[in-house]
Design a protein around this motif. Structure first.
Motif: not given
Length: 345
Positions: A246-268
């Motif tokens: 995610v681009a948002n710094n606060q969302q990124y930090i919050k997710k990782l504080t909860d030990k969750a990855l702040a990412k999305e993915e696509e299968f090619l």
């Protein structure tokens, strides 16, 4: 931010097949967000889970106004051994048009300062085809680059992005729109000029003295895996999965504080993978490895591929050398268009 990035490294340490790194790249606004001590701390964290090749390339991307004497002095105490400087131009009018924070004099002095502190492996970005420029100004930009003895140059045509000040100025007639024929002329002058001064044109937008190819970017262009850490960072597993944080710094930090990855993915899909391999490969001197195409893709895609390249090979827009499909350099300005004609849709 530092704690969150360290957590992400831990959570994603098994995503790379190789545990020995050839390159490490600190991109975007790193110097503005992280201190030199924090950069060192991140490198140490990476070393907890990976080893480095002896001659690893560790690049820091920075703007000229980031590179003051104090910052550079501190940076010499880190393993960072390559700087990529967002110069853009050595002319004030160009920089104002591109809304850059640094001045033309800072563009030049930042390079000299970096060299004074021992950073010889430098890359700079240069933009051509600006409405505030012309071929004579472009020539002066390139002469200045040669005088500064920069061994790597990434150079791109100015593009007008939606909802930017430049688009607004053009729509109101305050600035002329970039002209493709002028950009074409400046691109080929750039290529000829730099080759005359010992550079190798190894990717459409990239030029290097021998031994100074960007190892990090070359991995992208050779379709190899990479792992991106931090907000907005992208990753690729080398096969069929691309992900982005995610681009948002606060969302990124919050997710990782909860030990969750702040990412999305696509299968090619196979089609996605084919299109990307064609697009990336045809922009380089290495071209597209035909044996890889044959081994990787279905008969349906291969039949499409063979049919699409026939006409372009007759016209010598595409050639085959040593089992690699390539675009002759005289057609490189149109590389993306040529590649897209081969896409599976």
């Amino acid at each position: 931010m530092l704690r969150a990035m360290k957590t992400e490294i831990l959570l994603r340490k098994d995503e790379l097949q190789s545990k020995t790194l050839k390159s490490l790249y600190f991109g975007g606004g790193t110097p503005s967000i992280l201190s030199v001590d924090e950069i060192n701390s991140l490198i140490d964290e990476v070393l907890r889970y990976f080893s480095f090749e002896k001659d690893i390339e560790i690049t820091l991307e920075a703007n000229p106004d980031d590179l003051d004497k104090n910052f550079l002095k501190q940076l010499t105490a880190t393993p960072v051994n390559r700087l990529s400087i967002g110069t853009q131009s050595f002319f004030e009018e160009d920089l104002k048009l591109m809304n850059r924070a640094h001045s033309a004099s800072e563009a030049e002095s930042s390079i000299k300062r970096a060299q004074d502190f021992g950073f010889e492996n430098l890359s700079i970005d240069l933009i051509y085809g600006s409405p505030t420029s012309n071929l004579e100004i472009w020539k002066e930009n390139l002469h200045k680059t040669i005088d500064l003895e920069v061994p790597h140059i990434s150079s791109y045509a100015l593009t007008v992005e939606p909802k930017t000040a430049l688009e607004n100025w053009i729509s109101k007639g305050k600035v002329l729109s970039p002209k493709e024929e002028e950009q074409n002329r400046e691109f080929y002058y750039l290529s000829d000029f730099l080759k005359d001064h010992g550079f190798e044109h190894y990717e459409v937008s990239n030029f290097a003295k021998p031994g100074f190819y960007s190892r990090h970017n070359s991995a992208y262009w050779k379709y190899q895996e990479y792992l991106g850490i931090g907000p907005s960072a992208h990753s690729y597993n080398g096969f069929d999965v691309r992900s982005w944080n995610v681009a948002n710094n606060q969302q990124y930090i919050k997710k990782l504080t909860d030990k969750a990855l702040a990412k999305e993915e696509e299968f090619l899909s196979q089609e996605d993978q084919f299109n990307e391999m064609i697009m990336i490969g045809l922009r380089t001197i290495w071209g597209v490895d035909l044996s890889s195409v044959k081994n990787k893709f279905s008969d349906k895609i291969l039949e499409h591929f063979q049919n699409e390249i026939k006409t372009k090979m007759k016209e010598e827009i595409l050639i085959i050398e040593n089992e690699h499909l390539k675009i002759p350099e005289k057609h490189w300005f149109m590389a993306d268009g040529i590649a897209s004609d081969l896409f599976v849709v």
